[in-house]
Design a protein around this motif. Structure first.
Motif, PDB file in Angstrom:
ATOM      1  N   UNK A   1       0.752  -1.211  -0.031  1.00 25.01           N
ATOM      2  CA  UNK A   1       0.078   0.039   0.012  1.00 25.01           C
ATOM      3  C   UNK A   1       0.941   1.210   0.184  1.00 25.01           C
ATOM      4  N   UNK A   2       2.029   1.191   0.539  1.00 25.46           N
ATOM      5  CA  UNK A   2       2.671   2.244   0.739  1.00 25.46           C
ATOM      6  C   UNK A   2       3.423   2.496  -0.680  1.00 25.46           C
ATOM      7  N   UNK A   3       3.903   1.483  -1.337  1.00 23.14           N
ATOM      8  CA  UNK A   3       4.533   1.767  -2.633  1.00 23.14           C
ATOM      9  C   UNK A   3       3.377   2.312  -3.516  1.00 23.14           C
ATOM     10  N   UNK A   4       2.004   1.732  -3.527  1.00 25.16           N
ATOM     11  CA  UNK A   4       1.306   2.053  -4.419  1.00 25.16           C
ATOM     12  C   UNK A   4       0.778   3.636  -4.159  1.00 25.16           C
TER      13      UNK A   4
ATOM     14  N   UNK B   1       1.557  -0.754 -11.080  1.00 27.99           N
ATOM     15  CA  UNK B   1       1.917  -2.207 -10.772  1.00 27.99           C
ATOM     16  C   UNK B   1       0.911  -2.926 -10.348  1.00 27.99           C
ATOM     17  N   UNK B   2      -0.152  -3.007 -11.299  1.00 26.68           N
ATOM     18  CA  UNK B   2      -1.486  -3.473 -10.715  1.00 26.68           C
ATOM     19  C   UNK B   2      -1.538  -4.785 -10.448  1.00 26.68           C
ATOM     20  N   UNK B   3      -0.494  -5.853 -11.146  1.00 25.32           N
ATOM     21  CA  UNK B   3      -0.362  -7.270 -10.990  1.00 25.32           C
ATOM     22  C   UNK B   3       0.113  -7.601  -9.567  1.00 25.32           C
ATOM     23  N   UNK B   4       0.826  -6.651  -8.960  1.00 21.71           N
ATOM     24  CA  UNK B   4       1.417  -6.720  -7.835  1.00 21.71           C
ATOM     25  C   UNK B   4       0.397  -7.139  -6.706  1.00 21.71           C
ATOM     26  N   UNK B   5      -0.701  -6.162  -6.579  1.00 13.35           N
ATOM     27  CA  UNK B   5      -1.830  -6.605  -5.810  1.00 13.35           C
ATOM     28  C   UNK B   5      -2.569  -7.853  -5.939  1.00 13.35           C
TER      29      UNK B   5
END
Length: 795
Positions: A223-226, A268-272
């Motif tokens: 969440x912090x990265x996003x 980076x949608x695939x990360x979540x």
């Protein structure tokens, strides 16, 4: 015993006076809605799952950009939209599978309180309780609704989970019962006065067994990265839009396509998605092993554990015991002592494992009658009863831990020590002169006999302890039994440090001193429930991540305070309610699977996060360089969709689900970004250099596709090297995965219709080989930087 009516004479209220509701009365209350209808769920609802996976911030961004591409065309530039749809569908399907697994396991593990209906005790589901039901209580039972006490038999209830008060409360008829509290000793019955959402437990019960997405370092780190990515996207997108409209002023559609191409890869949608999928698949895998994960991050938490506290009974040993010997101490007649033990066993309606072994070995005699009882309590370590024998002489007896009932230096303790050293459990039968409710009832007791019990070791406990030792996880055996006996049992299982057991009554109360003693030792005996809680806190104060296993009410407080609480499925309802993980098959050997699953999830998500964030970094850098240079953005959306699929999307999915035994380490964001930032910068600079070189090489020809193709080749080769680094250590399938992705790109380059579809065509030989050369230099730089970062900032 022989006369039930006489047995109950001393009880404040005869049980017969509270036969419970009739079937007609139950039906009336159901019609009125006076039912305990709290929706206890083990998982989110289907609607919540769909909503959580569909309505996300990044899905909204990608959705808007996809609609823009549908307007300006062509459709192949909108491939990223279909990828998002597929990713969202995968996330929903996997979480629904996890929900199905959890719901079925929750039904298996659900506690069923005993309710009197038409005078008959009946076990029913918690949701079937109605107002005014009479509910029976025994040691370990949780009070599922609010009520008023009707009957007591030494009933002691722990309300610490609600009030914070550590001492159990001795209940009398008429006293209130708070839902969420649990019985630590004795038994009784109470009438339900508040059910459903009116009861205090309405929230507690639901939260205790809900599949929650509570705080975890992994999720909070992502969440912090996003959040940072979102901040970078806004100004970059604005600059990109303006620059592309200026550069492509004669073709606004082309400008929009290039602008979208610059924004989409920043997400980076695939990360979540992969994080959710990895957790969900972990839940499914553990569910197949009869392991109920009541809180999702528990998988992650146990992977971070470096100290696991084990309760001996029910964890290292099986629940059952066998009486192996009866040693008389005062010359008493053995048949007489056997009858006393049988009567003591019969005096407890809910015997623990030790007393059950005595009941099995010494049946009750019809000549004995119990007039008063003192239920066993883990705090005092003994139980008692006042008995009338065949000679009508009333006598008071205590049965419990010899080193608690006897004074230090008593001759019988030497024999007890010898037996304990063999791993045997010993109980002392002693005659008391004081009343059972006298606080000094143990003073001056007369030892009569030693009851020797043999505990059944779990066949898989030794292998499990060895696994923890191999994984650098310290195992601490914390038990209420005699320290020497516990040490002997642990020694049989090969636990390091078992030869130096510690009597916890001699442990310092001060937290730092206790923590130091805990770090040194491995086996601790005579631990009280409050001490277990203090031990967990002391270990945590030293920076340890602590897991606690247990199955009895004496473990509840420690389970609640531990970072991860693990309860046996056969344990008390209270322990199952506060634990994050429930081993429904009661197998301690399942724990390594839980640890391995957590390590797989965290280790692999850290790997693939580096892939996703490398793409984010080079995308932002490329956009900034394009804005500053006022050149067309080098890629169309279809190019980056192809690159993302082959170098990130497909390989990340396989890497995220691969085995990984590396112990989870803290500082997720720092560990990911220290690799992703330099890798992204190198990839972005090298790609932009190749693009500028291609523009100069093809200047005057208008071959924008050729320029883009050269830049795409460079970026693909660099991204493949990042993938090759992330895939280490190599196995046959990891090598095959990298080669398969490379082959996929080659197929696109040599197949005419795919060349046209993706607008990729290498023109000439000079520039393509120059692009390869730039990629090689960048890859060597990547390798050097990667190794330097690993040495400079060790994990």
């Amino acid at each position: 015993m022989s006369d039930p009516a006489q047995t109950a004479v001393e009880e404040p209220v005869p049980p017969a006076a509270h036969s419970g509701l009739t079937a007609r009365e139950v039906a009336e209350r159901v019609d009125r809605g006076d039912v305990n209808d709290v929706p206890v769920r083990s998982s989110r609802s289907t609607a919540e799952i769909v909503r959580a996976n569909v309505f996300t911030r990044f899905n909204a961004i990608i959705g808007v950009l996809f609609l823009i591409i549908l307007v300006v065309g062509p459709i192949q530039d909108g491939l990223f939209g279909f990828v998002i749809v597929a990713n969202t569908a995968i996330g929903i399907i996997q979480e629904l599978r996890a929900k199905k697994t959890l719901d079925s396991l929750a039904v298996i593990g659900e506690a069923k309180p005993t309710v009197r209906r038409d005078g008959v005790p009946t076990a029913i589901a918690t949701g079937g309780i109605v107002l005014d039901d009479v509910i029976e209580l025994g040691p370990g039972d949780k009070c599922v609704v609010d009520g008023e006490v009707l009957e007591v038999d030494g009933l002691e209830i722990d309300e610490s989970l609600l009030t914070g008060e550590a001492d159990p409360v001795l209940k009398q008829p008429g006293d209130p019962v708070m839902s969420g509290s649990f019985v630590v000793a004795g038994g009784g019955a109470f009438r339900a006065t508040k059910v459903g959402r009116e009861a205090y437990a309405a929230q507690l019960a639901e939260e205790a067994s809900r599949f929650t997405l509570v705080h975890s370092e992994l999720r909070s780190g992502i969440s912090q990265i996003l959040k940072y990515v979102t901040w970078m996207m806004v100004p970059t997108a604005i600059g990109l839009i303006i620059s592309q409209l200026v550069v492509e002023k004669d073709d606004w559609k082309e400008a929009v396509r290039r602008m979208v191409a610059g924004i989409v890869p920043m997400v980076p949608e695939g990360l979540v998605l992969l994080t959710s999928v990895a957790f969900a698949i972990g839940v499914i895998r553990l569910g197949r092993k009869q392991c109920l994960v009541q809180e999702l991050p528990a998988i992650e938490g146990l992977a971070r554990v470096d100290v696991v506290c084990l309760d001996k009974t029910g964890t290292l040993t099986e629940g059952g015991m066998d009486v192996t010997a009866l040693r008389l101490l005062d010359g008493s007649d053995e048949p007489y002592v056997r009858q006393v033990l049988g009567a003591l066993g019969e005096s407890d309606p809910r015997p623990n494992a030790s007393l059950q072994a005595i009941i099995d070995a010494y049946p009750d005699s019809a000549d004995w009658r119990c007039t008063e009882s003192l239920p066993f309590s883990s705090a005092r370590k003994y139980s008692g009863a006042a008995l009338n024998g065949p000679d009508a002489e009333s006598s008071r007896w205590l049965l419990g831990a010899p080193d608690v009932l006897l004074t230090e230096g008593d001759a019988a303790l030497a024999e007890v020590e010898d037996l304990n050293a063999q791993g045997l459990r010993v109980l002392l039968l002693a005659r008391a002169d004081r009343e059972l409710d006298d606080p000094r009832v143990t003073d001056g007791v007369r030892p009569t006999a030693l009851v020797v019990l043999e505990q059944r070791l779990r066949p898989d406990a030794g292998d499990t302890l060895r696994y923890f030792a191999e994984q650098n996880v310290s195992a601490k055996v914390i038990s209420g039994d005699n320290a020497v006996s516990v040490g002997a049992v642990a020694g049989k299982l090969g636990l390091p440090g078992a030869d130096a057991p510690v009597d916890s009554r001699r442990l310092p109360a001060e937290r730092d001193a206790m923590a130091e003693a805990l770090d040194r030792g491995a086996v601790f005996g005579r631990v009280t429930p409050q001490q277990k809680r203090d031990m967990v806190g002391a270990l945590q104060s030293r920076g340890h991540t602590v897991a606690m296993t247990g199955d009895g009410v004496n473990d509840v407080l420690a389970l609640k305070d531990a970072d991860i609480g693990v309860s046996m499925g056969s344990g008390s309802e209270a322990t199952r309610a506060v634990a994050q993980i429930v081993l429904l098959d009661n197998s301690f050997a399942t724990l390594p699977s839980v640890v391995a699953e957590g390590r797989r999830v965290i280790g692999n998500i850290t790997r693939v996060a580096t892939l996703f964030l490398t793409k984010t970094v080079y995308s932002v850098l490329l956009a900034v360089l394009v804005v500053c240079s006022r050149v067309p953005y080098p890629f169309l959306p279809r190019h980056l969709t192809l690159l993302s699929t082959l170098t990130i999307g497909v390989p990340a999915f396989f890497l995220a689900l691969a085995p990984n035994k590396e112990r989870a380490r803290p500082h997720f964001v720092r560990r990911v970004m220290r690799y992703a930032v330099p890798a992204g910068i190198i990839a972005g600079l090298a790609t932009f250099a190749a693009y500028l070189l291609a523009r100069q090489h093809y200047s005057g020809t208008g071959a924008l596709d050729a320029e883009t193709s050269a830049a795409t080749l460079t970026l693909f080769l660099i991204s493949m090297w990042v993938l090759a680094i992330i895939a280490r250590p190599y196995t046959w399938w990891r090598i095959a995965l990298v080669l398969a992705m490379a082959l996929g790109f080659v197929i696109v380059l040599v197949t005419p219709w795919l060349q046209h579809f993706f607008a990729l065509k290498l023109v000439g030989t000079t520039m393509p080989w120059a692009a390869v050369g730039i990629a090689v230099v960048a890859s060597v730089s990547l390798e050097l930087v990667w190794r330097w970062v690993g040495r400079r900032f060790p994990a």
